[in-house]
Design a protein around this motif. Structure first.
Motif, short mmCIF file in Angstrom:
data_model
loop_
_atom_site.label_atom_id
_atom_site.label_comp_id
_atom_site.label_asym_id
_atom_site.label_seq_id
_atom_site.Cartn_x
_atom_site.Cartn_y
_atom_site.Cartn_z
N VAL A 237 -5.03 0.83 -7.74
CA VAL A 237 -4.77 0.90 -6.31
C VAL A 237 -5.86 0.17 -5.53
O VAL A 237 -7.05 0.32 -5.82
CB VAL A 237 -4.71 2.37 -5.83
CG1 VAL A 237 -4.52 2.44 -4.32
CG2 VAL A 237 -3.58 3.11 -6.54
N MET A 238 -5.41 -0.62 -4.55
CA MET A 238 -6.33 -1.23 -3.59
C MET A 238 -5.73 -1.03 -2.21
O MET A 238 -4.53 -1.24 -2.00
CB MET A 238 -6.50 -2.73 -3.85
CG MET A 238 -7.50 -3.38 -2.89
SD MET A 238 -7.62 -5.19 -3.06
CE MET A 238 -8.09 -5.35 -4.77
N PHE A 239 -6.58 -0.60 -1.27
CA PHE A 239 -6.16 -0.41 0.11
C PHE A 239 -6.63 -1.56 0.96
O PHE A 239 -7.69 -2.15 0.71
CB PHE A 239 -6.77 0.87 0.70
CG PHE A 239 -6.30 2.14 0.06
CD1 PHE A 239 -4.97 2.55 0.16
CD2 PHE A 239 -7.18 2.95 -0.63
CE1 PHE A 239 -4.54 3.73 -0.41
CE2 PHE A 239 -6.76 4.14 -1.20
CZ PHE A 239 -5.44 4.52 -1.09
N ILE A 240 -5.85 -1.85 2.00
CA ILE A 240 -6.28 -2.77 3.05
C ILE A 240 -6.15 -2.01 4.36
O ILE A 240 -5.18 -1.29 4.58
CB ILE A 240 -5.45 -4.07 3.07
CG1 ILE A 240 -3.94 -3.79 3.02
CG2 ILE A 240 -5.84 -4.98 1.93
CD1 ILE A 240 -3.08 -5.02 3.08
N THR A 241 -7.16 -2.13 5.20
CA THR A 241 -7.12 -1.43 6.47
C THR A 241 -8.01 -2.11 7.50
O THR A 241 -8.97 -2.78 7.14
CB THR A 241 -7.55 0.05 6.31
OG1 THR A 241 -7.37 0.73 7.56
CG2 THR A 241 -9.01 0.16 5.89
N GLY A 242 -7.66 -1.90 8.75
CA GLY A 242 -8.47 -2.41 9.85
C GLY A 242 -9.29 -1.32 10.51
O GLY A 242 -9.96 -1.56 11.50
N PHE A 243 -9.26 -0.13 9.95
CA PHE A 243 -9.93 1.01 10.57
C PHE A 243 -11.03 1.54 9.66
O PHE A 243 -10.75 2.04 8.56
CB PHE A 243 -8.92 2.13 10.85
CG PHE A 243 -7.80 1.70 11.74
CD1 PHE A 243 -7.95 1.66 13.12
CD2 PHE A 243 -6.58 1.30 11.20
CE1 PHE A 243 -6.92 1.25 13.94
CE2 PHE A 243 -5.54 0.88 12.02
CZ PHE A 243 -5.71 0.85 13.39
N ALA A 244 -12.28 1.47 10.12
CA ALA A 244 -13.42 1.89 9.29
C ALA A 244 -13.34 3.37 8.92
O ALA A 244 -13.60 3.74 7.77
CB ALA A 244 -14.73 1.61 10.04
N ALA A 245 -12.97 4.22 9.86
CA ALA A 245 -12.89 5.66 9.56
C ALA A 245 -11.83 5.94 8.51
O ALA A 245 -12.00 6.80 7.64
CB ALA A 245 -12.60 6.44 10.83
#
Length: 124
Positions: free
Chosen positions: A76-84
């Motif tokens: 699994v790898m996540f991508i996100t624009g939110f640090a929290a």
């Protein structure tokens, strides 16, 4: 060939990421939400689940948790624009990697290659 299941609710980002990964030599199946990804994980073999964290109906963290139940060998790898949200992902899915937006497509391909110990397929 490494098979990637991409779950990303933003249509333009989904197309952009799919194209970059396919150009790098990966097989990509792309869906717009976690609830669409889960049945595929149950029916098909994927080497990697690449998921946005913030999505409607089922977020990426819940999807990753369900993935570990139905397809435990899928990484699994996540991508996100939110640090929290990235911090939450690190706590709740510690075996996963998190790539924070914005990122260059080369960075994404390098992260995937590192996960599987591969050399670059193509220059971006």
């Amino acid at each position: 060939m490494i098979r990637i299941l991409l779950a990303e609710d933003d249509e333009a980002m989904r197309a952009y990421l799919s194209r970059a990964l396919e150009n790098a030599g990966y097989s990509v199946v792309a869906v717009d939400r976690g609830t669409a990804a889960l049945p595929l994980l149950e029916e098909e073999d994927f080497d990697l689940l690449l998921s946005d964290i913030v999505m409607p109906e089922m977020d990426g963290i819940e999807l990753a948790q369900r993935c570990s139940e139905v397809s435990p060998r899928t990484r699994v790898m996540f991508i996100t624009g939110f640090a929290a949200v990235a911090l939450r992902a690190s706590r709740e899915a510690p075996q996963s990697r998190v790539l924070s937006k914005p990122f260059h497509l080369k960075d994404l391909v390098l992260e995937v290659e590192q996960m599987f110990g591969e050399l670059a397929f193509a220059a971006l």
